[in-house]
Write an enzyme that holds these catalytic residues in place. Structure first.
Site, PDB file in Angstrom:
ATOM      1  N   TYR A  52      36.475  17.080  94.885  1.00  0.00           N
ATOM      2  CA  TYR A  52      35.342  16.667  94.060  1.00  0.00           C
ATOM      3  C   TYR A  52      34.150  17.627  94.130  1.00  0.00           C
ATOM      4  O   TYR A  52      33.428  17.799  93.156  1.00  0.00           O
ATOM      5  CB  TYR A  52      34.897  15.252  94.448  1.00  0.00           C
ATOM      6  N   TYR A  73      33.500  24.733 104.699  1.00  0.00           N
ATOM      7  CA  TYR A  73      33.986  25.155 106.008  1.00  0.00           C
ATOM      8  C   TYR A  73      35.443  25.547 105.844  1.00  0.00           C
ATOM      9  O   TYR A  73      36.313  24.680 105.879  1.00  0.00           O
ATOM     10  CB  TYR A  73      33.840  23.985 106.988  1.00  0.00           C
ATOM     11  N   ASP A 110      29.729  25.233 109.466  1.00  0.00           N
ATOM     12  CA  ASP A 110      29.659  23.793 109.702  1.00  0.00           C
ATOM     13  C   ASP A 110      28.365  23.186 109.134  1.00  0.00           C
ATOM     14  O   ASP A 110      27.289  23.336 109.714  1.00  0.00           O
ATOM     15  CB  ASP A 110      29.748  23.542 111.214  1.00  0.00           C
ATOM     16  N   ALA A 111      28.518  22.479 108.020  1.00  0.00           N
ATOM     17  CA  ALA A 111      27.359  21.881 107.334  1.00  0.00           C
ATOM     18  C   ALA A 111      26.626  20.867 108.205  1.00  0.00           C
ATOM     19  O   ALA A 111      25.462  20.553 107.955  1.00  0.00           O
ATOM     20  CB  ALA A 111      27.821  21.197 106.049  1.00  0.00           C
ATOM     21  N   ALA A 139      34.020  16.018 103.251  1.00  0.00           N
ATOM     22  CA  ALA A 139      34.992  15.074 103.819  1.00  0.00           C
ATOM     23  C   ALA A 139      35.570  15.753 105.050  1.00  0.00           C
ATOM     24  O   ALA A 139      36.112  16.848 104.961  1.00  0.00           O
ATOM     25  CB  ALA A 139      36.089  14.770 102.809  1.00  0.00           C
ATOM     26  N   TYR A 234      41.170   0.826 103.423  1.00  0.00           N
ATOM     27  CA  TYR A 234      40.069   1.632 102.887  1.00  0.00           C
ATOM     28  C   TYR A 234      38.727   0.885 102.928  1.00  0.00           C
ATOM     29  O   TYR A 234      37.962   1.024 103.867  1.00  0.00           O
ATOM     30  CB  TYR A 234      40.380   2.173 101.463  1.00  0.00           C
ATOM     31  N   LEU A 272      42.234  10.159  93.800  1.00  0.00           N
ATOM     32  CA  LEU A 272      42.933  11.363  93.363  1.00  0.00           C
ATOM     33  C   LEU A 272      43.581  12.055  94.538  1.00  0.00           C
ATOM     34  O   LEU A 272      43.197  11.826  95.690  1.00  0.00           O
ATOM     35  CB  LEU A 272      41.917  12.331  92.742  1.00  0.00           C
ATOM     36  N   VAL A 273      44.514  12.947  94.233  1.00  0.00           N
ATOM     37  CA  VAL A 273      45.154  13.714  95.305  1.00  0.00           C
ATOM     38  C   VAL A 273      44.197  14.832  95.735  1.00  0.00           C
ATOM     39  O   VAL A 273      43.881  15.715  94.941  1.00  0.00           O
ATOM     40  CB  VAL A 273      46.470  14.360  94.804  1.00  0.00           C
ATOM     41  N   THR A 274      43.703  14.734  96.946  1.00  0.00           N
ATOM     42  CA  THR A 274      42.933  15.835  97.525  1.00  0.00           C
ATOM     43  C   THR A 274      43.414  15.974  98.967  1.00  0.00           C
ATOM     44  O   THR A 274      44.167  15.134  99.460  1.00  0.00           O
ATOM     45  CB  THR A 274      41.405  15.582  97.528  1.00  0.00           C
TER      46      THR A 274
HETATM   47  P1  NAD Z   1      38.217  17.529 100.080  1.00  0.00           P
HETATM   48  O1  NAD Z   1      38.948  17.479 101.370  1.00  0.00           O
HETATM   49  O2  NAD Z   1      38.926  18.083  98.899  1.00  0.00           O
HETATM   50  O3  NAD Z   1      36.846  18.365 100.241  1.00  0.00           O
HETATM   51  C1  NAD Z   1      36.082  18.348 101.376  1.00  0.00           C
HETATM   52  C2  NAD Z   1      35.037  19.442 101.346  1.00  0.00           C
HETATM   53  O4  NAD Z   1      34.224  19.316 102.525  1.00  0.00           O
HETATM   54  C3  NAD Z   1      35.609  20.873 101.382  1.00  0.00           C
HETATM   55  O5  NAD Z   1      34.813  21.705 100.558  1.00  0.00           O
HETATM   56  C4  NAD Z   1      35.424  21.299 102.844  1.00  0.00           C
HETATM   57  O6  NAD Z   1      35.277  22.696 103.049  1.00  0.00           O
HETATM   58  C5  NAD Z   1      34.113  20.578 103.142  1.00  0.00           C
HETATM   59  N1  NAD Z   1      33.878  20.385 104.570  1.00  0.00           N
HETATM   60  C6  NAD Z   1      34.602  19.660 105.457  1.00  0.00           C
HETATM   61  N2  NAD Z   1      34.028  19.717 106.680  1.00  0.00           N
HETATM   62  C7  NAD Z   1      32.915  20.495 106.558  1.00  0.00           C
HETATM   63  C8  NAD Z   1      31.918  20.939 107.445  1.00  0.00           C
HETATM   64  N3  NAD Z   1      31.912  20.577 108.714  1.00  0.00           N
HETATM   65  N4  NAD Z   1      30.971  21.779 106.967  1.00  0.00           N
HETATM   66  C9  NAD Z   1      30.951  22.169 105.660  1.00  0.00           C
HETATM   67  N5  NAD Z   1      31.849  21.748 104.761  1.00  0.00           N
HETATM   68  C10 NAD Z   1      32.823  20.927 105.212  1.00  0.00           C
HETATM   69  O7  NAD Z   1      37.702  16.047  99.839  1.00  0.00           O
HETATM   70  P2  NAD Z   1      37.422  15.132  98.561  1.00  0.00           P
HETATM   71  O8  NAD Z   1      38.558  14.186  98.432  1.00  0.00           O
HETATM   72  O9  NAD Z   1      37.000  15.942  97.389  1.00  0.00           O
HETATM   73  O10 NAD Z   1      36.205  14.262  99.103  1.00  0.00           O
HETATM   74  C11 NAD Z   1      34.860  14.530  98.804  1.00  0.00           C
HETATM   75  C12 NAD Z   1      34.115  13.213  98.734  1.00  0.00           C
HETATM   76  O11 NAD Z   1      34.647  12.439  97.658  1.00  0.00           O
HETATM   77  C13 NAD Z   1      34.269  12.355  99.986  1.00  0.00           C
HETATM   78  O12 NAD Z   1      33.064  11.675 100.236  1.00  0.00           O
HETATM   79  C14 NAD Z   1      35.344  11.356  99.576  1.00  0.00           C
HETATM   80  O13 NAD Z   1      35.299  10.161 100.318  1.00  0.00           O
HETATM   81  C15 NAD Z   1      34.961  11.142  98.129  1.00  0.00           C
HETATM   82  N6  NAD Z   1      36.004  10.539  97.283  1.00  0.00           N
HETATM   83  C16 NAD Z   1      37.271  11.014  97.290  1.00  0.00           C
HETATM   84  C17 NAD Z   1      38.235  10.379  96.508  1.00  0.00           C
HETATM   85  C18 NAD Z   1      39.668  10.867  96.493  1.00  0.00           C
HETATM   86  O14 NAD Z   1      40.536  10.133  96.032  1.00  0.00           O
HETATM   87  N7  NAD Z   1      39.938  12.066  96.953  1.00  0.00           N
HETATM   88  C19 NAD Z   1      37.883   9.282  95.699  1.00  0.00           C
HETATM   89  C20 NAD Z   1      36.563   8.855  95.695  1.00  0.00           C
HETATM   90  C21 NAD Z   1      35.626   9.486  96.500  1.00  0.00           C
END
Ligand code: NAD
Length: 393
Positions: A52, A73, A110-111, A139, A234, A272-274
């Site tokens: 996302y 990261y 690390d954010a 995430a 969840y 979604l698939v992530t």
């Molecule tokens: P993702 O794993 O694809 O992306 C995570 C991002 O966080 C990456 O850019 C990664 O580099 C970054 N990251 C992780 N640890 C870090 C750190 N310590 N410092 C800096 N950057 C860091 O995840 P996603 O599924 O896109 O999730 C993003 C958000 O969307 C989350 O809050 C998740 O709960 C939410 N969300 C996801 C879904 C889903 O189905 N995937 C649905 C609704 C909401």
């Protein structure tokens, strides 16, 4: 080197640079073909390299016409190992955005740490000036607290009692029953520390102290609710507690942003698939049934379609449509009654034998491979490629 997917459980340990670039470019093309929107012009995305966050960054640049700074990261390539997908995605995004005339700078680190926040503020000041949109899309399974140095791990567990339901091994297609034991109080608190709103609010505080928030600033973080099938693991599980905290943080931040006439929103997105969602038990099986139903109804979306819809919601009208709790609901199509009824009916019947028929495991697998740059027809995976892509433009 010839790069092939190496899947271990729910992660793939390799990534393909040209495939990741193809993935990014497809998303850019989708946004270019969508209605352009007037909105933020200086955007900071935290968690910007995959899922996302990456889609939000792409939609910000190519849809809103914004300059962006992204924090993530990721692992660079080293000694015959490929870089992580997010690393290649970031390089591909920067290339395309700069070629289109936008500022695109990235920080890898690390954010959660004070150091990366300070480094980012410096870059924001230098390259963007004040920011009018901050997207928080981190995430992570763990967080080292910046003040104490203590590391907390998040868990994906039910609360109060054990939970049994169906799950699928997406590699073999075997559907089985899984039982998950409830989390301890400490595990619940640790998950909130990792995935709750504290770090989001620390970012806003740091930006405010550095006087980098523009008048009318908006900040966004992402959440998920989902159906009854996944509720115990969840929304009513440990991660749900963290999301409650994140959502409460939006209200606190909105109060803090009043002096800028700004606002903090949580957007509840679609499943979604992530890389993150594939690690949650039960959820991948739900997603594969959901995809089948949503595709049949012409409602299927990926991260980039959601990001476009999000910015349309945020910037197109005079008011932003939210639910009673002030959340933007991009999961409205997923949660539609007819969609959920169809998923529920399939869920009660699903077995290893009929999973390919009742669910869209193929789409799930393709989406998963594509997260790492595999499964793109336009890429020749037999070609020798350099895993160390040139990051100097
Ligand atoms: P993702 O794993 O694809 O992306 C995570 C991002 O966080 C990456 O850019 C990664 O580099 C970054 N990251 C992780 N640890 C870090 C750190 N310590 N410092 C800096 N950057 C860091 O995840 P996603 O599924 O896109 O999730 C993003 C958000 O969307 C989350 O809050 C998740 O709960 C939410 N969300 C996801 C879904 C889903 O189905 N995937 C649905 C609704 C909401």
């Amino acid at each position: 080197m010839i790069i092939k997917p190496k899947i271990r459980g729910f992660i793939c340990t390799t990534a393909h640079p040209a495939g990741c670039a193809a993935h990014v470019n497809r998303q850019i093309n989708y946004i270019k073909e969508s209605t352009s929107i007037q909105g933020a012009k200086k955007v900071l995305v935290i968690g910007a390299s995959t899922g996302y966050g990456l889609a939000s960054r792409i939609a910000a640049s190519f849809g809103l016409g914004a300059d962006t700074i992204g924090v993530s990261y990721e692992r660079p390539a080293s000694e015959g190992r490929t870089a992580s997908a997010g690393w290649y995605n970031t390089v591909a995004f920067e290339r395309a955005a700069r070629a289109a005339g936008y500022i695109a700078e990235s920080i890898n680190g690390d954010a959660f740490s004070h150091e990366i926040k300070q480094e980012t503020l410096k870059l924001v000041k230098e390259k963007l000036g004040k920011v009018d949109l901050i997207v928080y899309s981190v995430a992570s399974p763990r967080r080292t607290h910046p003040d104490t140095g203590e590391t907390f791990n998040s868990v994906l567990k039910p609360i109060g009692q054990s939970f049994s339901n169906k799950t699928v091994n997406t590699n073999t297609g075997v559907v089985s029953e899984i039982t998950l034991e409830p989390a301890t109080q400490e595990e619940i608190e640790n998950t909130i520390t990792v995935m709750g709103g504290e770090d989001w609010s620390l970012w806003l505080k740091a930006l405010e102290e550095a006087d980098l928030l523009a008048e009318g600033v908006t900040t966004l973080a992402y959440s998920y609710i989902g159906p009854e099938i996944t509720e115990a693991i969840y929304r009513k599980g440990t991660i749900g507690q963290a999301k409650n905290d994140l959502e409460a943080t939006a209200h606190t931040l909105t109060k803090q942003l009043e002096r800028y006439h700004g606002k903090a929103y949580v957007s509840v997105n679609k499943a979604l698939v992530t890389q993150s969602s594939s690690a949650i038990p039960v959820v991948p099986l739900y997603i594969s049934l959901l995809f089948k139903v949503m595709k049949e109804k012409g409602l299927h979306e990926g991260c980039i379609e959601q990001a476009q819809r999000l910015f349309e919601t945020l910037y197109s009208g005079s008011t932003v449509e939210t639910d009673e709790e002030g959340r933007i609901r991009l999961d409205n199509w997923e949660m539609r009654d007819d969609v959920q009824q169809a998923v529920k009916a399939a869920w009660s019947e699903i077995t290893t034998e009929n999973v390919s028929e009742l669910g869209d495991l193929e789409q799930y697998r393709l989406d998963f491979l594509q997260l790492f740059g595999f499964g793109f027809d336009e890429i020749d995976y037999e070609l020798d490629v350099n895993p160390e892509v040139d990051t100097t433009l």
